[in-house]
Design a protein around this motif. Structure first.
Motif, PDB file in Angstrom:
ATOM      1  N   ASP A 394       0.809  -1.222   0.000  1.00 12.40           N
ATOM      2  CA  ASP A 394       0.000   0.000   0.000  1.00 12.40           C
ATOM      3  C   ASP A 394       0.837   1.266   0.000  1.00 12.40           C
ATOM      4  O   ASP A 394       0.327   2.354  -0.268  1.00 12.40           O
ATOM      5  N   GLN A 402       0.954   5.816 -12.801  1.00 18.77           N
ATOM      6  CA  GLN A 402       0.061   5.964 -11.661  1.00 18.77           C
ATOM      7  C   GLN A 402       0.015   7.393 -11.153  1.00 18.77           C
ATOM      8  O   GLN A 402      -0.961   7.806 -10.540  1.00 18.77           O
ATOM      9  N   GLN A 409      -8.956  14.924  -9.719  1.00 14.14           N
ATOM     10  CA  GLN A 409      -7.953  15.672  -8.970  1.00 14.14           C
ATOM     11  C   GLN A 409      -7.658  17.005  -9.637  1.00 14.14           C
ATOM     12  O   GLN A 409      -7.382  17.995  -8.988  1.00 14.14           O
ATOM     13  N   ARG A 431     -16.378   4.990  -5.242  1.00 14.62           N
ATOM     14  CA  ARG A 431     -14.929   4.937  -5.434  1.00 14.62           C
ATOM     15  C   ARG A 431     -14.236   6.030  -4.629  1.00 14.62           C
ATOM     16  O   ARG A 431     -13.171   5.809  -4.037  1.00 14.62           O
ATOM     17  N   VAL A 432     -14.835   7.223  -4.612  1.00 21.97           N
ATOM     18  CA  VAL A 432     -14.259   8.316  -3.827  1.00 21.97           C
ATOM     19  C   VAL A 432     -14.283   7.973  -2.336  1.00 21.97           C
ATOM     20  O   VAL A 432     -13.297   8.160  -1.610  1.00 21.97           O
ATOM     21  N   ARG A 434     -14.328   5.002  -1.008  1.00 18.60           N
ATOM     22  CA  ARG A 434     -13.349   3.952  -0.791  1.00 18.60           C
ATOM     23  C   ARG A 434     -11.947   4.541  -0.651  1.00 18.60           C
ATOM     24  O   ARG A 434     -11.176   4.152   0.240  1.00 18.60           O
ATOM     25  N   ASP A 435     -11.598   5.489  -1.522  1.00 15.75           N
ATOM     26  CA  ASP A 435     -10.253   6.068  -1.487  1.00 15.75           C
ATOM     27  C   ASP A 435     -10.006   6.807  -0.169  1.00 15.75           C
ATOM     28  O   ASP A 435      -8.916   6.727   0.408  1.00 15.75           O
ATOM     29  N   TYR A 436     -11.009   7.550   0.307  1.00 14.71           N
ATOM     30  CA  TYR A 436     -10.831   8.290   1.549  1.00 14.71           C
ATOM     31  C   TYR A 436     -10.702   7.336   2.746  1.00 14.71           C
ATOM     32  O   TYR A 436      -9.875   7.546   3.643  1.00 14.71           O
ATOM     33  N   ALA A 438      -9.656   4.196   2.673  1.00 12.27           N
ATOM     34  CA  ALA A 438      -8.364   3.517   2.572  1.00 12.27           C
ATOM     35  C   ALA A 438      -7.236   4.428   3.025  1.00 12.27           C
ATOM     36  O   ALA A 438      -6.306   3.997   3.726  1.00 12.27           O
ATOM     37  N   ALA A 439      -7.301   5.716   2.649  1.00 13.02           N
ATOM     38  CA  ALA A 439      -6.263   6.664   3.059  1.00 13.02           C
ATOM     39  C   ALA A 439      -6.257   6.857   4.572  1.00 13.02           C
ATOM     40  O   ALA A 439      -5.199   6.918   5.205  1.00 13.02           O
ATOM     41  N   GLU A 474     -16.161  -2.842  -4.025  1.00  9.00           N
ATOM     42  CA  GLU A 474     -15.163  -1.809  -3.726  1.00  9.00           C
ATOM     43  C   GLU A 474     -14.513  -2.116  -2.376  1.00  9.00           C
ATOM     44  O   GLU A 474     -14.492  -1.291  -1.463  1.00  9.00           O
ATOM     45  N   ILE A 476     -11.944  -2.573   0.602  1.00 10.18           N
ATOM     46  CA  ILE A 476     -10.755  -1.824   1.037  1.00 10.18           C
ATOM     47  C   ILE A 476      -9.596  -2.790   1.083  1.00 10.18           C
ATOM     48  O   ILE A 476      -9.651  -3.826   1.714  1.00 10.18           O
TER      49      ILE A 476
END
Length: 484
Positions: A394, A402, A409, A431-432, A434-436, A438-439, A474, A476
């Motif tokens: 990760d 990438q 963005q 998806r957004v 999920r990204d937040y 995961a971050a 989706e 994580i």
């Protein structure tokens, strides 16, 4: 937990056949402690103390197909003893989880089934490293061990030198693995109390009901099992230093008593009315934002202000620039001698990857990566692929492809929608989200409670959102490396 003749080894695996096989193979060389799950292991450790070495399976009951129990146990073992060397025994399909275990502080992972000679060699290396680090901790001055020439490291060293001569409390802040205990020892060894005791307690490693007696001592009969009077850590520290690691985990109901000690030096043993006096200097450390916790009512504001009269920030490794190369060379030289192997070197691409990697486990992770590189590639030139195999997936640096900024963005949403012929808004929002999430989990090192706080959610809501995302495809990643 070390025997007079044999080092101690904790084995945690829910498979009785594996337990018996490992016991048969290793009983001659180690004092074995065997457990089938995390609660049993913790119960054994409460009475026996932390082991020298540990062999852990990640998939433990009650969720044998998930890694959260094994990962949590890694953190708990290192809280009990940062020098404990942990080897993960992993199934082939758990490699991503095993990599995350290395980030948390495990030394190495071995795929099941493992050859006996391979296991013995790994344990021998681990024991040798532990013994060497124990000697260094006892023999060397601490400040030279805070290596680096970057501005954040120089600032931290200057603060430590300046604060060492005082008797005021010091709060050392920083992420796990940044060297907070080394900084605490530097304060002690550079100060006038260097010849007095240095006593360390990890507040996260002691059951909440035992911390008061551990700190202040207890009278005979004060509670069940108190068969005799016992001095606490404040008495053992005498006129030296008491280091309270993970101070943010100190129970709220005990915090006023610690505050009283800081303000007056007075305390009482559990079960006594006699007031005692301490002259120990208190050094505390935390990987949490105690100011934020104080505002949220999870930590007493008056205690925070008393502990943080002087503050030292131990910087994360990702902020230290070329110090990552300096530390690489230091540990390569150090462990090449200890392991009696030829040094390895990184090629140009691997060096670039090394400098771009975030090191979420900080210096502890870097040190363990070096040990694994020497174990597998001694005397060789290491390429990027071989290096990446030892890094947390990760946190790998992105390739140029990438790194290209997506439309969301850059703000060019209209162009993205037009070029794609339209979008499904619910899918895009998932998806957004999920990204937040995961971050936040990466920032919290997989700790669900901390990630929930970062996102402004409660923990049950975060669990529900992760489960909902998984149902829509989706998930994580890694989905089962989360802890409470």
């Amino acid at each position: 937990m070390t025997s007079a003749s044999r080092p101690s080894l904790l084995i945690v695996d829910d498979d009785p056949l594996i337990q018996n096989s490992l016991a048969y193979l290793l009983a001659r060389d180690f004092e074995l402690v065997v457990a089938s799950d995390r609660p049993q292991a913790l119960a054994l450790l409460q009475s026996a103390g932390a082991p020298d070495l540990a062999l852990l399976d990640l998939g433990l009951p009650p969720h044998v197909n998930r890694a959260d129990e094994g990962l949590a146990l890694i953190s708990e073992l290192l809280a009990l003893d940062p020098l404990c060397k942990i080897i993960v025994l992993s199934g082939q399909d758990e490699e991503a989880h095993a990599r995350h275990a290395l980030t948390l502080g495990a030394l190495e992972f071995l795929a099941k089934p493992v050859a006996p000679e391979q296991l013995r060699a790994a344990l021998t290396r681990a024991l040798s490293l532990r013994q060497q680090e124990s000697r260094e901790l006892l023999q060397s001055a601490a400040l030279p061990r805070i290596l680096g020439q970057s501005a954040p490291i120089l600032a931290a060293r200057e603060q430590l030198q300046h604060y060492a001569a005082t008797r005021f409390p010091v709060l050392i802040e920083g992420e796990s693995g940044t060297g907070k205990e080394i900084a605490a020892r530097a304060l002690h060894e550079l100060g006038p109390q260097r010849d007095k005791p240095f006593v360390a307690l990890n507040c996260a490693a002691i059951a909440a009901g035992l911390i008061e007696a551990t700190l202040f001592g207890h009278a005979r009969g004060a509670f069940t099992g108190a068969v005799g009077a016992q001095a606490g850590y404040f008495e053992e520290a005498g006129e030296g230093s008491l280091f309270l690691d993970e101070i943010g985990e100190l129970p709220l109901d005990l915090q006023p008593k610690l505050l009283r000690v800081l303000e007056s030096g007075e305390y009482q043993r559990v079960g006594e009315t006699q007031t005692r006096k301490t002259h120990a200097r208190v050094i505390a450390a935390t990987n949490r934002d105690l100011r934020f916790d104080a505002r949220a009512g999870r930590f007493r504001a008056d205690l925070f202000h008393r502990l943080s009269v002087l503050r030292v920030a131990m910087p994360p490794l990702r902020s230290l620039g070329d110090d990552r190369s300096l530390l690489l060379e230091h540990f390569l030289n150090d462990y090449t001698r200890q392991m009696a192997v030829s040094p390895c070197r990184l090629d140009t691409e691997a060096q670039a990857c090394w400098l771009a990697y975030d090191f979420p486990g900080n210096v502890r992770e870097l040190r363990n990566i070096v040990v694994r590189l020497l174990s597998r590639h001694a005397g060789q030139l290491v390429g990027r692929a071989a290096l990446e195999a030892e890094l947390d997936a990760d946190s790998l640096p992105e390739t140029p492809a990438q790194q290209a900024s997506p439309a969301i963005q850059s703000g060019d949403l209209a162009a993205q929608i037009q070029a794609s012929g339209g979008i499904v808004l619910d899918e895009a929002l998932r998806r957004v989200e999920r990204d937040y999430i995961a971050a936040a989990l990466r920032a919290a090192r997989g700790n669900m409670a901390q990630a929930a706080r970062l996102l402004g959610l409660n923990r049950s809501t975060l669990y529900n959102r992760i489960e909902t995302l998984a149902r829509y495809g989706e998930a994580i990643f890694p989905s089962d490396t989360l802890s409470d």
